[in-house]
Design a protein around this motif. Structure first.
Motif, PDB file in Angstrom:
ATOM      1  N   LEU A  31       0.820  -1.209   0.000  1.00 39.68           N
ATOM      2  CA  LEU A  31       0.000   0.000   0.000  1.00 39.68           C
ATOM      3  C   LEU A  31       0.850   1.253   0.000  1.00 39.68           C
ATOM      4  O   LEU A  31       1.888   1.312   0.656  1.00 39.68           O
ATOM      5  N   GLN A  32       0.372   2.273  -0.710  1.00 37.76           N
ATOM      6  CA  GLN A  32       0.990   3.582  -0.641  1.00 37.76           C
ATOM      7  C   GLN A  32       0.497   4.266   0.630  1.00 37.76           C
ATOM      8  O   GLN A  32      -0.652   4.089   1.035  1.00 37.76           O
ATOM      9  N   THR A  33       1.363   5.028   1.265  1.00 38.44           N
ATOM     10  CA  THR A  33       0.980   5.777   2.447  1.00 38.44           C
ATOM     11  C   THR A  33       1.536   7.191   2.362  1.00 38.44           C
ATOM     12  O   THR A  33       2.616   7.403   1.821  1.00 38.44           O
ATOM     13  N   SER A  34       0.772   8.130   2.891  1.00 38.37           N
ATOM     14  CA  SER A  34       1.246   9.516   2.958  1.00 38.37           C
ATOM     15  C   SER A  34       1.921   9.792   4.303  1.00 38.37           C
ATOM     16  O   SER A  34       2.336  10.912   4.570  1.00 38.37           O
ATOM     17  N   ILE A  35       2.043   8.770   5.127  1.00 37.34           N
ATOM     18  CA  ILE A  35       2.665   8.909   6.441  1.00 37.34           C
ATOM     19  C   ILE A  35       4.123   8.484   6.343  1.00 37.34           C
ATOM     20  O   ILE A  35       4.427   7.294   6.209  1.00 37.34           O
ATOM     21  N   LEU A  94       7.736   0.029   6.375  1.00 35.91           N
ATOM     22  CA  LEU A  94       7.209  -0.857   7.409  1.00 35.91           C
ATOM     23  C   LEU A  94       6.642  -2.109   6.761  1.00 35.91           C
ATOM     24  O   LEU A  94       5.860  -2.036   5.815  1.00 35.91           O
ATOM     25  N   ARG A  95       7.061  -3.254   7.273  1.00 38.90           N
ATOM     26  CA  ARG A  95       6.582  -4.525   6.758  1.00 38.90           C
ATOM     27  C   ARG A  95       5.911  -5.281   7.897  1.00 38.90           C
ATOM     28  O   ARG A  95       6.515  -5.550   8.918  1.00 38.90           O
ATOM     29  N   THR A  96       4.636  -5.586   7.702  1.00 37.91           N
ATOM     30  CA  THR A  96       3.883  -6.357   8.675  1.00 37.91           C
ATOM     31  C   THR A  96       3.401  -7.627   7.987  1.00 37.91           C
ATOM     32  O   THR A  96       3.560  -7.770   6.769  1.00 37.91           O
ATOM     33  N   LEU A  97       2.794  -8.512   8.739  1.00 32.59           N
ATOM     34  CA  LEU A  97       2.286  -9.745   8.146  1.00 32.59           C
ATOM     35  C   LEU A  97       1.322  -9.466   6.991  1.00 32.59           C
ATOM     36  O   LEU A  97       1.486 -10.008   5.911  1.00 32.59           O
ATOM     37  N   PRO A  98       0.342  -8.576   7.194  1.00 32.42           N
ATOM     38  CA  PRO A  98      -0.578  -8.382   6.071  1.00 32.42           C
ATOM     39  C   PRO A  98      -0.150  -7.354   5.039  1.00 32.42           C
ATOM     40  O   PRO A  98      -0.719  -7.302   3.964  1.00 32.42           O
ATOM     41  N   CYS A  99       0.860  -6.500   5.347  1.00 28.57           N
ATOM     42  CA  CYS A  99       1.067  -5.361   4.455  1.00 28.57           C
ATOM     43  C   CYS A  99       2.480  -4.796   4.499  1.00 28.57           C
ATOM     44  O   CYS A  99       3.131  -4.810   5.536  1.00 28.57           O
ATOM     45  N   ASN A 100       2.911  -4.278   3.362  1.00 27.29           N
ATOM     46  CA  ASN A 100       4.107  -3.437   3.251  1.00 27.29           C
ATOM     47  C   ASN A 100       3.617  -2.035   2.919  1.00 27.29           C
ATOM     48  O   ASN A 100       2.713  -1.870   2.095  1.00 27.29           O
ATOM     49  N   PHE A 101       4.225  -1.030   3.548  1.00 29.15           N
ATOM     50  CA  PHE A 101       3.845   0.354   3.292  1.00 29.15           C
ATOM     51  C   PHE A 101       4.962   1.063   2.538  1.00 29.15           C
ATOM     52  O   PHE A 101       6.140   0.903   2.861  1.00 29.15           O
ATOM     53  N   TYR A 102       4.566   1.871   1.540  1.00 26.12           N
ATOM     54  CA  TYR A 102       5.511   2.634   0.737  1.00 26.12           C
ATOM     55  C   TYR A 102       5.073   4.091   0.735  1.00 26.12           C
ATOM     56  O   TYR A 102       3.965   4.417   0.316  1.00 26.12           O
ATOM     57  N   TYR A 103       5.962   4.950   1.188  1.00 28.89           N
ATOM     58  CA  TYR A 103       5.652   6.370   1.300  1.00 28.89           C
ATOM     59  C   TYR A 103       5.554   7.027  -0.069  1.00 28.89           C
ATOM     60  O   TYR A 103       6.395   6.829  -0.940  1.00 28.89           O
ATOM     61  N   ASN A 104       4.512   7.813  -0.218  1.00 28.40           N
ATOM     62  CA  ASN A 104       4.314   8.621  -1.414  1.00 28.40           C
ATOM     63  C   ASN A 104       3.659   9.913  -0.943  1.00 28.40           C
ATOM     64  O   ASN A 104       2.512   9.901  -0.481  1.00 28.40           O
ATOM     65  N   SER A 105       4.374  11.017  -1.026  1.00 29.85           N
ATOM     66  CA  SER A 105       3.866  12.295  -0.520  1.00 29.85           C
ATOM     67  C   SER A 105       2.735  12.862  -1.371  1.00 29.85           C
ATOM     68  O   SER A 105       2.029  13.767  -0.946  1.00 29.85           O
ATOM     69  N   ASN A 106       2.550  12.311  -2.570  1.00 30.38           N
ATOM     70  CA  ASN A 106       1.566  12.862  -3.493  1.00 30.38           C
ATOM     71  C   ASN A 106       0.718  11.739  -4.095  1.00 30.38           C
ATOM     72  O   ASN A 106       0.684  11.554  -5.304  1.00 30.38           O
ATOM     73  N   ALA A 133       8.247   4.101 -11.730  1.00 33.38           N
ATOM     74  CA  ALA A 133       8.602   5.372 -11.090  1.00 33.38           C
ATOM     75  C   ALA A 133       9.208   5.171  -9.702  1.00 33.38           C
ATOM     76  O   ALA A 133       9.968   6.017  -9.233  1.00 33.38           O
ATOM     77  N   HIS A 134       8.881   4.049  -9.077  1.00 31.22           N
ATOM     78  CA  HIS A 134       9.344   3.775  -7.709  1.00 31.22           C
ATOM     79  C   HIS A 134       9.937   2.365  -7.663  1.00 31.22           C
ATOM     80  O   HIS A 134       9.348   1.451  -7.092  1.00 31.22           O
ATOM     81  N   LEU A 135      11.093   2.209  -8.259  1.00 34.90           N
ATOM     82  CA  LEU A 135      11.704   0.879  -8.357  1.00 34.90           C
ATOM     83  C   LEU A 135      12.016   0.254  -7.000  1.00 34.90           C
ATOM     84  O   LEU A 135      12.171  -0.962  -6.900  1.00 34.90           O
ATOM     85  N   ASP A 136      12.071   1.073  -5.959  1.00 29.24           N
ATOM     86  CA  ASP A 136      12.298   0.519  -4.614  1.00 29.24           C
ATOM     87  C   ASP A 136      11.040  -0.145  -4.051  1.00 29.24           C
ATOM     88  O   ASP A 136      11.089  -0.781  -3.004  1.00 29.24           O
ATOM     89  N   TRP A 137       9.918  -0.043  -4.744  1.00 32.78           N
ATOM     90  CA  TRP A 137       8.670  -0.676  -4.321  1.00 32.78           C
ATOM     91  C   TRP A 137       8.519  -2.083  -4.903  1.00 32.78           C
ATOM     92  O   TRP A 137       7.587  -2.804  -4.544  1.00 32.78           O
ATOM     93  N   ILE A 138       9.398  -2.496  -5.809  1.00 33.67           N
ATOM     94  CA  ILE A 138       9.159  -3.727  -6.576  1.00 33.67           C
ATOM     95  C   ILE A 138      10.461  -4.443  -6.877  1.00 33.67           C
ATOM     96  O   ILE A 138      11.503  -3.821  -7.056  1.00 33.67           O
ATOM     97  N   ASP A 139      10.386  -5.752  -6.955  1.00 30.40           N
ATOM     98  CA  ASP A 139      11.496  -6.557  -7.440  1.00 30.40           C
ATOM     99  C   ASP A 139      11.514  -6.426  -8.969  1.00 30.40           C
ATOM    100  O   ASP A 139      10.465  -6.578  -9.616  1.00 30.40           O
ATOM    101  N   GLU A 140      12.671  -6.150  -9.530  1.00 33.70           N
ATOM    102  CA  GLU A 140      12.736  -5.925 -10.985  1.00 33.70           C
ATOM    103  C   GLU A 140      12.300  -7.151 -11.783  1.00 33.70           C
ATOM    104  O   GLU A 140      11.740  -7.019 -12.863  1.00 33.70           O
ATOM    105  N   GLY A 141      12.552  -8.343 -11.276  1.00 32.49           N
ATOM    106  CA  GLY A 141      12.108  -9.556 -11.965  1.00 32.49           C
ATOM    107  C   GLY A 141      10.596  -9.619 -12.071  1.00 32.49           C
ATOM    108  O   GLY A 141      10.046 -10.013 -13.109  1.00 32.49           O
ATOM    109  N   ILE A 142       9.906  -9.223 -11.013  1.00 32.98           N
ATOM    110  CA  ILE A 142       8.437  -9.202 -11.032  1.00 32.98           C
ATOM    111  C   ILE A 142       7.949  -8.129 -11.993  1.00 32.98           C
ATOM    112  O   ILE A 142       6.996  -8.343 -12.753  1.00 32.98           O
ATOM    113  N   LEU A 143       8.627  -6.977 -12.011  1.00 27.27           N
ATOM    114  CA  LEU A 143       8.263  -5.913 -12.944  1.00 27.27           C
ATOM    115  C   LEU A 143       8.430  -6.372 -14.394  1.00 27.27           C
ATOM    116  O   LEU A 143       7.557  -6.132 -15.232  1.00 27.27           O
TER     117      LEU A 143
END
Length: 153
Positions: A47-51, A57-69, A99-109
């Protein structure tokens, strides 16, 4: 009662979706998988987060990725189980991950791009989405070439 793969309900498949009570945009491998572009698991959420403090943050159900916009409107549809979890179109999922390669494994992309090119290719829509998110067409062309030239399938 024992569930077989044929009797699983959507709520079982997307078991963490119901936990979220705020509007969020899916991203990363989750967005690509739910768009039908990869074989990656779709139950774990990205999930994208504005926080800012939740970034990475990586939890069992979710990874959070900061996006200010975060764009909560363009090329999104309500989630199947939880309408607050917004599913990007195939094109948006690809473009935002580029645009946010740190959000994804390049092989999956690359897998996602290969499937997009094979089954859903719409260059006009892909470039329009890239323009919307200020990703250069040259960058999109680079990833198209990477997908076309990649020999690992």
């Amino acid at each position: 009662m024992r569930l077989t793969s044929g009797s699983m309900r959507m709520n079982d498949f997307y078991k963490f979706d119901r936990n979220y009570t705020e509007k969020s945009v899916l991203t990363g491998a989750c967005a690509l998988a739910r768009a039908g572009l990869t074989t990656t698991s779709t139950s774990h959420l990205d999930l994208q987060t504005s926080i800012k403090s939740l970034d990475g943050l990586r939890t069992l159900p979710c990874n959070f990725y900061y996006n200010s916009n975060i764009d909560y409107v363009y090329e999104l549809s309500p989630g199947q189980v939880n309408p607050l979890l917004l599913q990007p179109s195939k094109e948006r999922a690809i473009v935002e991950n580029i645009a946010h390669l740190d959000w994804i494994d390049e092989g999956i992309l690359i897998e996602a791009m290969q499937n997009y090119l094979l089954w859903f290719r719409n260059d006009e829509k892909l470039y329009k989405c890239a323009d919307h998110f200020n990703v250069s067409r040259e960058t999109i062309d680079y990833w198209i070439r990477e997908a076309e030239e990649d020999e690992e399938v």
